[in-house]
Design a protein around this motif. Structure first.
Motif, PDB file in Angstrom:
ATOM      1  N   ALA A  60       0.920  -1.346   0.019  1.00  0.00           N
ATOM      2  CA  ALA A  60       0.147   0.032   0.101  1.00  0.00           C
ATOM      3  C   ALA A  60       0.785   1.074  -0.191  1.00  0.00           C
ATOM      4  N   PHE A  61       1.821   1.278   0.807  1.00  0.00           N
ATOM      5  CA  PHE A  61       2.808   2.373   0.694  1.00  0.00           C
ATOM      6  C   PHE A  61       3.454   2.663  -0.584  1.00  0.00           C
ATOM      7  N   LEU A  62       3.901   1.399  -1.153  1.00  0.00           N
ATOM      8  CA  LEU A  62       4.418   1.757  -2.818  1.00  0.00           C
ATOM      9  C   LEU A  62       3.162   2.200  -3.683  1.00  0.00           C
ATOM     10  N   VAL A  63       1.994   1.957  -3.522  1.00  0.00           N
ATOM     11  CA  VAL A  63       0.708   2.367  -4.241  1.00  0.00           C
ATOM     12  C   VAL A  63       0.770   3.960  -4.221  1.00  0.00           C
ATOM     13  N   ALA A  64       0.717   4.240  -2.820  1.00  0.00           N
ATOM     14  CA  ALA A  64       0.586   5.586  -2.426  1.00  0.00           C
ATOM     15  C   ALA A  64       1.560   6.616  -3.012  1.00  0.00           C
ATOM     16  N   GLY A  65       2.756   6.170  -2.849  1.00  0.00           N
ATOM     17  CA  GLY A  65       4.060   6.873  -3.699  1.00  0.00           C
ATOM     18  C   GLY A  65       3.883   6.982  -4.921  1.00  0.00           C
ATOM     19  N   ALA A  66       3.398   5.796  -5.670  1.00  0.00           N
ATOM     20  CA  ALA A  66       3.464   5.767  -7.154  1.00  0.00           C
ATOM     21  C   ALA A  66       2.059   6.698  -7.456  1.00  0.00           C
ATOM     22  N   LEU A  67       1.111   6.845  -6.784  1.00  0.00           N
ATOM     23  CA  LEU A  67       0.157   7.941  -6.924  1.00  0.00           C
ATOM     24  C   LEU A  67       0.373   9.430  -7.028  1.00  0.00           C
ATOM     25  N   THR A  68       1.295   9.543  -5.946  1.00  0.00           N
ATOM     26  CA  THR A  68       1.951  10.794  -5.824  1.00  0.00           C
ATOM     27  C   THR A  68       2.716  11.346  -7.087  1.00  0.00           C
ATOM     28  N   VAL A  69       3.580  10.199  -7.667  1.00  0.00           N
ATOM     29  CA  VAL A  69       4.310  10.460  -8.798  1.00  0.00           C
ATOM     30  C   VAL A  69       3.437  10.712 -10.056  1.00  0.00           C
ATOM     31  N   LEU A  70       2.337  10.004 -10.029  1.00  0.00           N
ATOM     32  CA  LEU A  70       1.442   9.995 -11.121  1.00  0.00           C
ATOM     33  C   LEU A  70       0.736  11.412 -11.013  1.00  0.00           C
ATOM     34  N   LEU A  88       6.905  14.884  -7.973  1.00  0.00           N
ATOM     35  CA  LEU A  88       7.987  13.879  -8.383  1.00  0.00           C
ATOM     36  C   LEU A  88       8.851  13.479  -7.525  1.00  0.00           C
ATOM     37  N   SER A  89       9.514  14.292  -6.867  1.00  0.00           N
ATOM     38  CA  SER A  89      10.631  13.938  -6.055  1.00  0.00           C
ATOM     39  C   SER A  89      10.170  13.258  -4.613  1.00  0.00           C
ATOM     40  N   THR A  90       8.973  13.956  -4.173  1.00  0.00           N
ATOM     41  CA  THR A  90       8.657  13.236  -2.930  1.00  0.00           C
ATOM     42  C   THR A  90       8.062  11.977  -3.001  1.00  0.00           C
ATOM     43  N   GLY A  91       7.291  11.934  -4.303  1.00  0.00           N
ATOM     44  CA  GLY A  91       6.637  10.644  -4.831  1.00  0.00           C
ATOM     45  C   GLY A  91       7.824   9.371  -4.949  1.00  0.00           C
ATOM     46  N   THR A  92       8.692   9.800  -5.730  1.00  0.00           N
ATOM     47  CA  THR A  92       9.794   9.004  -5.960  1.00  0.00           C
ATOM     48  C   THR A  92      10.312   8.489  -4.634  1.00  0.00           C
ATOM     49  N   ALA A  93      10.648   9.370  -3.686  1.00  0.00           N
ATOM     50  CA  ALA A  93      11.387   9.031  -2.366  1.00  0.00           C
ATOM     51  C   ALA A  93      10.498   8.118  -1.616  1.00  0.00           C
ATOM     52  N   ASN A 152       6.492  14.063   2.064  1.00  0.00           N
ATOM     53  CA  ASN A 152       5.797  15.284   1.618  1.00  0.00           C
ATOM     54  C   ASN A 152       6.676  16.451   1.931  1.00  0.00           C
ATOM     55  N   VAL A 153       5.922  17.382   1.431  1.00  0.00           N
ATOM     56  CA  VAL A 153       6.282  18.942   1.886  1.00  0.00           C
ATOM     57  C   VAL A 153       5.795  19.079   3.324  1.00  0.00           C
ATOM     58  N   ALA A 154       6.833  19.689   4.229  1.00  0.00           N
ATOM     59  CA  ALA A 154       6.340  19.784   5.401  1.00  0.00           C
ATOM     60  C   ALA A 154       5.560  20.757   5.559  1.00  0.00           C
ATOM     61  N   ALA A 155       4.296  20.896   6.731  1.00  0.00           N
ATOM     62  CA  ALA A 155       3.147  21.757   6.884  1.00  0.00           C
ATOM     63  C   ALA A 155       3.482  22.401   8.314  1.00  0.00           C
ATOM     64  N   ILE A 156       3.430  21.410   9.145  1.00  0.00           N
ATOM     65  CA  ILE A 156       3.701  22.029  10.573  1.00  0.00           C
ATOM     66  C   ILE A 156       4.945  22.691  10.859  1.00  0.00           C
TER      67      ILE A 156
END
Length: 394
Positions: free
Chosen positions: A102-112, A253-258, A271-275
């Motif tokens: 599931a982590f892999l799929v979530a990362g791939a969705l971010t790249v997509l 692309l960079s955070t999704g690939t990472a 991801n990008v930091a928010a807090i």
């Protein structure tokens, strides 16, 4: 003759310190949430330490790369709301390997989302109050933990909560790290510190992923949505408030690939930091906005160093009573819960749909092996659709 060089070094010191503080505060304030989340979906102590190490390395590399390339203070973090989600969903039927899938799929969705704009637009089309309500539903059970801890373990939990309250008043950024320090003292004085058999240095632990439909629906999709809505979008908004508008595509692309590359080692999302974004992007980092990118690079270097402490952090969490760990995690997430609740009910026209999402997301139900946050978001969308159908003219 050397005065210009000394001035330049002194000029870089302020943003460097700001980046270091942002990373230390981000790590200390949320690693209990991350480890609790990873353990919640089936990770062993060794696998959780590996996940924490992988996240630190991934965050460090991305923060350094984006800071140098964009010359902006783009702070990078792990997905704290995503980790909170993992606390609530439970172990997949196929175990830890299905969570990794599931982590892999979530990362791939971010790249997509970075490559294919319609996906990004589809996420943006989800009403913000409903996404916030789903996040609030995920956070609510965790944020109840301090109350339970005070009743169940008053001798250990009360000093933790009092430390948090005092520091919240006098040094807000250090409130959660201070509570964590108080918890560590409580562990040392009420049972001792457990050193794992493999020692305190973390070791990468590669897991072969299993792609399970229920885990993808119940973990990957909510993880992707909550990370995009509450981390990436919010983090970009914080940057924009300080005058920085980096292009979104290279960030995704960079955070999704990472995220994709660290997933087999237990990383759930980057991801990008928010807090902590304001600590690096604000004027306290440096009066000159053109110098604040140094904070991002320094923060990345500090995250690489903090990765070495992943084993120690995991040992601390494993040595503590679970309710005490949940107490610190709940205190760390109270601010995020308040923000999510405020955003969820801000629009009167969407308030009932948002409350429906919140109630179902926090219910802890599992149907068709899919956890509550997915059903919460679906329930809110269906409620909203039904409202609009009834309101349409005949």
């Amino acid at each position: 003759m050397h005065a210009p060089g000394r001035r330049e070094a002194a000029d870089a010191l302020q943003p460097a310190l700001a980046g270091a503080v942002a990373s230390v505060v981000g790590f200390a304030g949320a690693f209990t949430v991350v480890l609790t989340g990873l353990r919640g979906v089936g990770a062993s102590e060794r696998q959780a330490a590996s996940g924490l190490l992988a996240l630190c390395v991934g965050m460090g590399v991305v923060a350094i790369g984006l800071g140098l390339h964009e010359r902006m203070p783009i702070a990078i973090a792990w997905s704290t709301p995503g980790a909170a989600l993992l606390v609530t969903v439970g172990v997949p039927s196929a175990g830890w390997p299905a969570a990794v899938g599931a982590f892999l799929v979530a990362g791939a969705l971010t790249v997509l989302a970075g490559l294919w704009r319609p996906l990004g637009r589809a996420i943006a089309a989800i009403p913000g109050p409903l996404a916030s309500a789903m996040l609030a539903g995920v956070l609510l059970p965790i944020c109840e933990a301090p109350a339970r801890a005070v009743v169940d373990l008053p001798g250990q939990a009360v000093p933790v909560v009092l430390t948090w309250l005092v520091l919240l008043r006098v040094a807000r950024p250090w409130a959660v790290p201070g509570a964590l320090a108080a918890a560590a003292v409580a562990v040392a004085t009420h049972g001792g510190f457990h050193v794992p058999a493999g020692g305190l240095l973390p070791h990468p632990d590669l897991t072969t992923p299993v792609f399970d439909a229920a885990a993808i629906t119940g973990i990957a999709l909510p993880l992707f949505i909550v990370t995009m809505a509450s981390q990436n979008v919010t983090g970009m908004t914080v940057l924009a408030s300080f005058g920085f508008r980096p292009p979104l595509r290279p960030i995704l692309l960079s955070t999704g690939t990472a995220s994709f590359l660290t997933a087999p080692f237990g990383g759930h999302g980057i991801n990008v930091a928010a807090i902590t974004a304001a600590l690096s992007a604000g004027p306290d980092a440096h009066p000159d906005p053109a110098r604040r990118w140094i904070a991002s690079v320094t923060g990345g270097v500090v995250y690489l160093a903090l990765g070495v402490g992943a084993g120690l952090a995991t040992a601390l969490v494993s040595s503590a009573p679970p309710v005490l760990v949940e107490c610190v995690a709940g205190l760390a997430l109270l601010g995020a819960l308040g923000g999510a609740l405020a955003a969820a009910v801000a629009d009167p026209g969407l308030r009932e749909a948002a409350v429906t999402t919140l109630v179902v997301s926090s219910s802890g139900i599992t149907a068709l092996k899919i956890s509550a946050p997915f059903w919460g978001l679906l329930a809110g969308i269906l409620f909203l659709v039904g409202q609009r159908v009834r309101a349409a003219p005949a």
